[in-house]
Design an enzyme around this catalytic site. Structure first.
Site, PDB file in Angstrom:
ATOM      1  N   GLY A 262       7.027  -2.666 -11.390  1.00  0.00           N
ATOM      2  CA  GLY A 262       6.352  -3.373 -10.296  1.00  0.00           C
ATOM      3  C   GLY A 262       5.210  -4.224 -10.841  1.00  0.00           C
ATOM      4  O   GLY A 262       5.113  -5.430 -10.566  1.00  0.00           O
ATOM      5  N   HIS A 263       4.340  -3.577 -11.651  1.00  0.00           N
ATOM      6  CA  HIS A 263       3.257  -4.321 -12.290  1.00  0.00           C
ATOM      7  C   HIS A 263       3.818  -5.428 -13.195  1.00  0.00           C
ATOM      8  O   HIS A 263       3.309  -6.546 -13.214  1.00  0.00           O
ATOM      9  CB  HIS A 263       2.412  -3.389 -13.160  1.00  0.00           C
ATOM     10  CG  HIS A 263       1.766  -2.247 -12.432  1.00  0.00           C
ATOM     11  ND1 HIS A 263       2.175  -0.953 -12.581  1.00  0.00           N
ATOM     12  CD2 HIS A 263       0.737  -2.204 -11.549  1.00  0.00           C
ATOM     13  CE1 HIS A 263       1.423  -0.151 -11.850  1.00  0.00           C
ATOM     14  NE2 HIS A 263       0.544  -0.888 -11.193  1.00  0.00           N
TER      15      HIS A 263
ATOM     16  N   LYS B 260       8.658   1.415  -6.475  1.00  0.00           N
ATOM     17  CA  LYS B 260       8.021   1.911  -7.699  1.00  0.00           C
ATOM     18  C   LYS B 260       6.535   2.084  -7.458  1.00  0.00           C
ATOM     19  O   LYS B 260       5.903   1.244  -6.806  1.00  0.00           O
ATOM     20  CB  LYS B 260       8.250   0.931  -8.850  1.00  0.00           C
ATOM     21  CG  LYS B 260       9.704   0.852  -9.226  1.00  0.00           C
ATOM     22  CD  LYS B 260       9.898   0.419 -10.650  1.00  0.00           C
ATOM     23  CE  LYS B 260      11.376   0.261 -10.934  1.00  0.00           C
ATOM     24  NZ  LYS B 260      11.826   1.038 -12.073  1.00  0.00           N
ATOM     25  N   SER B 261       5.994   3.189  -7.971  1.00  0.00           N
ATOM     26  CA  SER B 261       4.571   3.475  -7.803  1.00  0.00           C
ATOM     27  C   SER B 261       4.126   4.426  -8.902  1.00  0.00           C
ATOM     28  O   SER B 261       4.885   5.325  -9.292  1.00  0.00           O
ATOM     29  CB  SER B 261       4.331   4.127  -6.438  1.00  0.00           C
ATOM     30  OG  SER B 261       3.033   4.708  -6.386  1.00  0.00           O
ATOM     31  N   SER B 262       2.894   4.225  -9.377  1.00  0.00           N
ATOM     32  CA  SER B 262       2.353   5.162 -10.374  1.00  0.00           C
ATOM     33  C   SER B 262       2.308   6.567  -9.785  1.00  0.00           C
ATOM     34  O   SER B 262       2.418   7.554 -10.508  1.00  0.00           O
ATOM     35  CB  SER B 262       0.946   4.731 -10.787  1.00  0.00           C
ATOM     36  OG  SER B 262       0.942   3.368 -11.169  1.00  0.00           O
TER      37      SER B 262
HETATM   38  P1  AMP Z   1      -1.919  -0.481  -8.572  1.00  0.00           P
HETATM   39  O1  AMP Z   1      -1.980  -0.284 -10.059  1.00  0.00           O
HETATM   40  O2  AMP Z   1      -1.096   0.532  -7.869  1.00  0.00           O
HETATM   41  O3  AMP Z   1      -3.289  -0.702  -7.966  1.00  0.00           O
HETATM   42  O4  AMP Z   1      -1.128  -1.845  -8.355  1.00  0.00           O
HETATM   43  C1  AMP Z   1      -1.560  -3.041  -8.969  1.00  0.00           C
HETATM   44  C2  AMP Z   1      -0.788  -4.195  -8.376  1.00  0.00           C
HETATM   45  O5  AMP Z   1       0.616  -4.010  -8.615  1.00  0.00           O
HETATM   46  C3  AMP Z   1      -0.959  -4.312  -6.843  1.00  0.00           C
HETATM   47  O6  AMP Z   1      -1.044  -5.682  -6.498  1.00  0.00           O
HETATM   48  C4  AMP Z   1       0.298  -3.690  -6.323  1.00  0.00           C
HETATM   49  O7  AMP Z   1       0.682  -4.176  -5.059  1.00  0.00           O
HETATM   50  C5  AMP Z   1       1.309  -4.110  -7.384  1.00  0.00           C
HETATM   51  N1  AMP Z   1       2.453  -3.203  -7.353  1.00  0.00           N
HETATM   52  C6  AMP Z   1       2.455  -1.848  -7.487  1.00  0.00           C
HETATM   53  N2  AMP Z   1       3.689  -1.357  -7.325  1.00  0.00           N
HETATM   54  C7  AMP Z   1       4.502  -2.418  -7.048  1.00  0.00           C
HETATM   55  C8  AMP Z   1       5.888  -2.551  -6.763  1.00  0.00           C
HETATM   56  N3  AMP Z   1       6.705  -1.504  -6.703  1.00  0.00           N
HETATM   57  N4  AMP Z   1       6.361  -3.801  -6.530  1.00  0.00           N
HETATM   58  C9  AMP Z   1       5.541  -4.880  -6.558  1.00  0.00           C
HETATM   59  N5  AMP Z   1       4.236  -4.809  -6.824  1.00  0.00           N
HETATM   60  C10 AMP Z   1       3.706  -3.594  -7.067  1.00  0.00           C
END
Ligand code: AMP
Length: 282
Positions: free
Chosen positions: A36-37, A184-186
């Site tokens: 995702g990132h 997808k997610s951390s």
């Molecule tokens: P985070 O590290 O979770 O704060 O995410 C950092 C950036 O990556 C944010 O703009 C999120 O929306 C984006 N992001 C996280 N997961 C996804 C995903 N599965 N698809 C698209 N963007 C993502």
């Protein structure tokens, strides 16, 4: 690839690039990077002369009983991924590098921050706005990239940039999913094997909501009712919210007359996951 740990180091490097007339793309993240990132980073690399990725688990956007301490961290893997993706600078500060002990200024985006996640996470978007504003200033970003995975966050950042006449283009990017549909997610790393299966109820509900809207349904209670029923059928799932709001002003709406965001937050065991769709597709 440069690794900067203080705002001064990052700004010094970026200032040299800006003097040469180069454009800078910023991808703000909390690290533990996944595809995702990577989709945001790849787009930033394609559209800008230089790319800055920030890796910072920002304490001010976590509530007192949330997962700030346990949030997954792996900076070695993150910097390797950034290097191979063509990133020029990774900004990896500690909280004490980012925040003055006697800081007086914060940013709040009222209205857009109040529905959906804003209800159960009242301080979250204030923390997000303040840190993203700081990251945009430190990186002197020409463009900044955000995922639709966090759709309310994207709307909040767009509003802040508009309201404060910030000279940065906000680029929204589509949700990247696992092959079986899970966004997808951390935080997916928190899930046990059984919970990982249960978590599929979120994307199943998204597809059901999309299907109903594609068939012409516009009534929020009919759409949300069908989505909730799918989630409630999963014993490990507990709904925080499943809701429809206007896109991108994030206001309550009972019928989809214009563009809407249909979003949810669902606990799978102790893990809070989010998913959403925008209709019509942006
Ligand atoms: P985070 O590290 O979770 O704060 O995410 C950092 C950036 O990556 C944010 O703009 C999120 O929306 C984006 N992001 C996280 N997961 C996804 C995903 N599965 N698809 C698209 N963007 C993502």
């Amino acid at each position: 690839m440069i690794i900067a740990t203080t705002p001064a180091e990052a700004t010094a490097q970026v200032s040299a690039w800006k003097k040469e007339g180069l454009s800078v793309g910023l991808v703000p993240t909390m690290g533990y990077l996944h595809e995702g990132h990577l989709s945001l980073i790849t787009r930033a690399v394609a559209e800008n002369d230089r790319v800055v990725v920030s890796v910072f688990v920002n304490p001010t956007q976590f509530g007192p009983n949330e997962d700030f301490e346990s949030y997954p961290r792996d900076f070695a893997a993150d910097s390797a991924l950034c290097e191979s993706a063509g990133v020029h600078l990774v900004f990896h500060p500690q909280p004490e590098d980012m925040y003055f002990a006697d800081a007086s200024t914060t940013i709040t985006a009222a209205g857009v921050s109040e529905q959906l996640c804003g209800k159960s996470r009242p301080i979250h978007f204030g923390g997000v706005c303040t840190v993203v504003n700081k990251l945009m200033n430190i990186s002197q970003a020409t463009r900044a990239y955000f995922g639709q995975k966090d759709a309310q966050q994207l709307a909040v950042i767009r509003r802040m940039v508009r309201d404060l006449n910030m000279n940065v283009e906000v680029v929204g990017c589509p949700i990247i999913r696992e092959a079986d549909g899970l966004a997808k997610s951390s935080r997916n790393t928190y899930l046990s094997a059984e919970e990982r299966q249960a978590a599929l109820c979120l994307s199943r509900a998204v597809r059901e909501g999309q299907r109903l809207m594609e068939e012409g349904q516009r009534d929020a209670s009919a759409i949300l009712g069908a989505m909730r029923a799918l989630i409630e059928a999963e014993p490990l799932a507990r709904i925080d919210y499943v809701d429809m709001v206007t896109w991108d002003s994030i206001q309550p709406c009972e019928r989809a007359e214009g563009p809407v965001l249909v979003a949810m937050a669902v606990y799978i065991g102790k893990t809070r996951l989010i998913d959403n769709f925008i209709f019509p597709k942006p």
